[in-house]
Design a protein around this motif. Structure first.
Motif, PDB file in Angstrom:
ATOM      1  N   VAL A  15       0.692  -1.277   0.083  1.00 26.31           N
ATOM      2  CA  VAL A  15      -0.108   0.227  -0.226  1.00 26.31           C
ATOM      3  C   VAL A  15       0.765   1.398  -0.010  1.00 26.31           C
ATOM      4  O   VAL A  15       1.728   1.385   0.950  1.00 26.31           O
ATOM      5  CB  VAL A  15      -0.899   0.095   1.192  1.00 26.31           C
ATOM      6  N   LEU A  16       0.868   2.181  -1.219  1.00 28.52           N
ATOM      7  CA  LEU A  16       1.403   3.327  -1.094  1.00 28.52           C
ATOM      8  C   LEU A  16       0.714   4.354  -0.534  1.00 28.52           C
ATOM      9  O   LEU A  16      -0.268   4.740  -1.092  1.00 28.52           O
ATOM     10  CB  LEU A  16       1.884   3.706  -2.571  1.00 28.52           C
ATOM     11  N   ILE A  17       1.081   4.875   0.569  1.00 28.20           N
ATOM     12  CA  ILE A  17       0.318   6.155   1.310  1.00 28.20           C
ATOM     13  C   ILE A  17       0.776   7.331   0.917  1.00 28.20           C
ATOM     14  O   ILE A  17       2.293   7.685   1.200  1.00 28.20           O
ATOM     15  CB  ILE A  17       0.345   5.749   2.868  1.00 28.20           C
ATOM     16  N   SER A  18       0.116   8.180  -0.045  1.00 27.08           N
ATOM     17  CA  SER A  18       0.853   9.371  -0.491  1.00 27.08           C
ATOM     18  C   SER A  18       0.114  10.581   0.813  1.00 27.08           C
ATOM     19  O   SER A  18      -0.707  10.497   1.198  1.00 27.08           O
ATOM     20  CB  SER A  18       0.243  10.087  -1.549  1.00 27.08           C
ATOM     21  N   LEU A  19       1.484  11.434   1.260  1.00 27.00           N
ATOM     22  CA  LEU A  19       1.083  12.283   2.220  1.00 27.00           C
ATOM     23  C   LEU A  19       0.636  13.607   1.323  1.00 27.00           C
ATOM     24  O   LEU A  19       1.529  14.121   0.544  1.00 27.00           O
ATOM     25  CB  LEU A  19       2.510  12.669   2.889  1.00 27.00           C
ATOM     26  N   LEU A  20      -0.502  14.064   1.768  1.00 23.86           N
ATOM     27  CA  LEU A  20      -1.119  15.170   0.974  1.00 23.86           C
ATOM     28  C   LEU A  20      -0.698  16.251   1.585  1.00 23.86           C
ATOM     29  O   LEU A  20      -0.630  16.537   2.884  1.00 23.86           O
ATOM     30  CB  LEU A  20      -2.663  14.979   0.743  1.00 23.86           C
ATOM     31  N   LYS A  21      -0.582  17.447   1.160  1.00 23.11           N
ATOM     32  CA  LYS A  21      -0.565  17.516  -0.483  1.00 23.11           C
ATOM     33  C   LYS A  21       0.886  17.341  -1.204  1.00 23.11           C
ATOM     34  O   LYS A  21       0.893  17.061  -2.302  1.00 23.11           O
ATOM     35  CB  LYS A  21      -1.338  18.633  -0.794  1.00 23.11           C
ATOM     36  N   GLY A  22       1.902  17.471  -0.282  1.00 26.47           N
ATOM     37  CA  GLY A  22       2.970  17.471  -1.113  1.00 26.47           C
ATOM     38  C   GLY A  22       3.531  16.335  -1.820  1.00 26.47           C
ATOM     39  O   GLY A  22       4.300  16.442  -2.579  1.00 26.47           O
TER      40      GLY A  22
END
Ligand code: IMP
Ligand code: MG
Length: 198
Positions: free
Chosen positions: A43-50
């Motif tokens: 699972v790739l968790i993107s840190l928003l918003k950067g």
């Protein structure tokens, strides 16, 4: 971080990393993740918003099955002023219990945001946790956090572009540039005011 001062107009300064350099490095990291996580459905968790542009480019070069999720945390109160207070504005939509998780970050600076997230994800009983960041400012680290995949190291300057903002601006730049004070903001030029920055 004395480079951008309160009340002064800002401008996009020298380009530190070009669009082509980013494209090449993102493909390399995607290749590495694809081989490290074959058969693991991470699972790739993107840190928003950067982290959103980095994630979007990264996944298009990842060749193995994977899932994506998003989390919004707020760590910078006003533009560039550093803050150790971090809060979750929007949480993950799915459980990550017993999953192989990779945090996808735009930039690691003091390390407080990552450290907070790592503790949170460990509490949710992930199977494994790694961190992938496009940019790393190691000279600014205040708290030790392991970073497994790094696109580029950058010096202690405030950078914008490729998802990274200054007061919500400049995320759209296809390259990474240094943000500096403008002597005076000429009419119609791409600049903003560092209101509230320290
Ligand atoms: P840390 O908690 O100090 O590591 O901060 C990480 C967050 O600060 C990143 O996710 C960015 O949102 C923000 N940040 C740190 N340095 C910069 C920068 O140079 N430009 C834009 N945002 C930055
Ligand atoms: Mg920001």
């Amino acid at each position: 971080m004395d480079h951008v001062r309160k009340g002064r107009a800002v401008q996009v300064g020298r380009v530190l990393i070009t669009r082509e350099e980013i494209e090449t490095r993102v493909r390399e990291i995607a290749g590495q993740i694809s081989s490290d996580y074959a058969d693991r459905n991470p699972v790739l968790i993107s840190l928003l918003k950067g982290g959103f542009i980095f994630l979007a480019d990264l996944v298009r070069s990842i060749t193995i099955p994977h899932e994506v999720d998003f989390i919004t945390v707020h760590s910078y109160r006003d533009g560039i002023a550093r803050s150790e207070r971090i809060e979750i504005l929007s949480d993950l939509k799915r459980s990550v219990s017993d999953r192989d998780v990779i945090i996808i970050e735009g930039i690691v600076d003091t390390g407080h945001t990552l450290s907070f997230l790592e503790r949170m994800l460990e509490d949710r009983c992930v199977r494994s946790l790694r961190v992938c960041t496009l940019l790393d400012k190691p000279s600014c680290r205040e708290i030790k956090v392991p970073v497994d995949y790094v696109g580029f190291k950058v010096p202690d300057v405030f950078v914008v572009g490729y998802g990274l903002d200054f007061m919500e601006r400049f995320r759209n730049l296809a390259y990474i540039a240094e943000l500096t004070n403008a002597p005076a903001a000429p009419e119609g030029k791409e600049s903003g005011t560092a209101a509230g920055a320290k």
